[in-house]
Design an enzyme around this catalytic site. Structure first.
Site, PDB file in Angstrom:
ATOM      1  N   ALA A  79      16.435   4.840  -7.211  1.00 53.82           N
ATOM      2  CA  ALA A  79      17.011   5.853  -8.096  1.00 53.82           C
ATOM      3  C   ALA A  79      18.409   5.455  -8.564  1.00 53.82           C
ATOM      4  CB  ALA A  79      17.054   7.199  -7.377  1.00 53.82           C
ATOM      5  N   ARG A  83      20.760   5.165 -12.119  1.00 49.85           N
ATOM      6  CA  ARG A  83      21.851   6.161 -12.067  1.00 49.85           C
ATOM      7  C   ARG A  83      21.315   7.587 -12.036  1.00 49.85           C
ATOM      8  NH1 ARG A  83      22.929   0.801 -13.636  1.00 49.85           N
ATOM      9  NH2 ARG A  83      25.155   0.480 -13.973  1.00 49.85           N
ATOM     10  N   CYS A  84      20.227   7.807 -11.341  1.00 45.20           N
ATOM     11  CA  CYS A  84      19.635   9.143 -11.267  1.00 45.20           C
ATOM     12  C   CYS A  84      20.234   9.878 -10.067  1.00 45.20           C
ATOM     13  CB  CYS A  84      18.111   9.055 -11.134  1.00 45.20           C
ATOM     14  SG  CYS A  84      17.302  10.665 -11.175  1.00 45.20           S
ATOM     15  N   SER A  85      21.322  10.605 -10.323  1.00 43.84           N
ATOM     16  CA  SER A  85      22.044  11.263  -9.233  1.00 43.84           C
ATOM     17  C   SER A  85      21.202  12.332  -8.544  1.00 43.84           C
ATOM     18  CB  SER A  85      23.340  11.869  -9.773  1.00 43.84           C
ATOM     19  OG  SER A  85      23.058  12.821 -10.779  1.00 43.84           O
ATOM     20  N   VAL A  88      19.035  10.457  -6.013  1.00 46.03           N
ATOM     21  CA  VAL A  88      19.890   9.856  -4.989  1.00 46.03           C
ATOM     22  C   VAL A  88      20.353  10.925  -4.004  1.00 46.03           C
ATOM     23  CG1 VAL A  88      22.121   8.746  -4.566  1.00 46.03           C
ATOM     24  CG2 VAL A  88      20.651   7.907  -6.393  1.00 46.03           C
TER      25      VAL A  88
END
Length: 297
Positions: A79, A83-85, A88
């Site tokens: 993830a 950059r899929c916060s 994450v």
């Protein structure tokens, strides 16, 4: 009311308290122990949600060669590449719940070397999978203290590709963080050159929105010139080119500005990245020789 998606009205999303939606969300709850925003949005397609959560359950909770905490850490690595916060943050919590070492969450440099060895194939799978060769597999399977068994590697690769894809779903549906996640977190895809500050509560309001629209206008004009050259080669009429351009322009203006990013959270994501500048690049162009294809049975 605060809903699970930026794009879908709350009234259209299945809710736990509505009898018509209980069955499809109950399965998600039994599978994962919670009904997160991904499940609520995917509940609009009950059969897909059912298949999705069965897959999730098999990958993360059933018997397999990888211990549970490493599965969640691999999900974090995948993830973070996009950059899929949202994902994450979700799997950082899951990682701790199943007994993962909190020190690993300081960054990839704190994880065991065996997991760090996945970094190269993770970034290739995420951005340029056509560059993977048998040498990448052989390097991970080579006997040694930090080597992977074939069964472990297969499960790891499935997890990586699964979460690369799921990150696209999160971005495409505008999934918002749950209330128990960091309220400052954002699941929007970042701009590679964004140095903006956190936005106010109205992510699409204020003077920043005007700047974002102007930026999109400039980019769209550049795209128009490039597309006109390409379409002229393909014999497309000027009228059709104008129609296509206006459609793309309208859709692009609906994309939120990267100003709504939280820099502190992006900092937390970057700690799981090595070679963060590595990204997608066209694998073949007109007039160029196509790269060799790596096939694995």
């Amino acid at each position: 009311a605060r809903g699970p998606s930026t794009f879908i009205p709350l009234g259209e999303v299945p809710q736990e308290g509505r009898e018509s939606s209980l069955h499809q969300l109950l399965e998600a709850f039994v599978s994962a122990g919670r009904v997160d925003h991904v499940a609520m949005v995917m509940g609009l397609h009950p059969q897909y949600l059912s298949s999705f959560w069965k897959t999730q359950y098999l990958l993360l909770r059933m018997d397999g060669p990888l211990p549970y905490h490493k599965r969640h850490y691999i999900a974090i690595m995948a993830a973070a590449r996009h950059r899929c916060s949202y994902l994450v943050g979700l799997h950082m919590g899951e990682f701790l719940q199943v007994g993962g070492n909190p020190a690993w969450l300081r960054g990839l440099h704190c994880a065991p070397q065996k997991l760090r060895n996945l970094n190269e194939i993770n970034k290739l799978l995420a951005h340029r999978p056509w560059l993977i060769t048998k040498e990448h597999i052989e390097a991970l399977l080579r006997p040694g203290q930090d080597s992977w068994s074939l069964a472990e590697l297969v499960q790891a690769l499935v997890l990586l590709t699964h979460y690369h894809s799921l990150a696209s779903f999160v971005f495409g549906c505008g999934i918002k963080p749950e209330e128990d996640q960091d309220v400052g977190s954002s699941c929007w895809a970042p701009s590679p050159h964004s140095n903006s500050s956190p936005a106010s509560g109205d992510s699409m309001g204020g003077s920043g929105d005007t700047d974002a629209v102007q930026e999109v206008e400039v980019l769209m004009e550049r795209m128009k010139l490039l597309q006109e050259n390409q379409l002229e080669e393909e014999g497309v009429t000027q009228e059709e080119m104008a129609t296509r351009f206006e459609l793309e322009k309208t859709e692009s203006l609906l994309v939120p500005s990267s100003d709504i990013l939280d820099p502190s959270l992006q900092s937390n994501i970057r700690c799981f990245l090595e070679d963060p500048e590595f990204g997608y690049k066209d694998f073949t162009r007109r007039g160029e020789q196509a790269p060799p294809t790596f096939r694995a049975q």
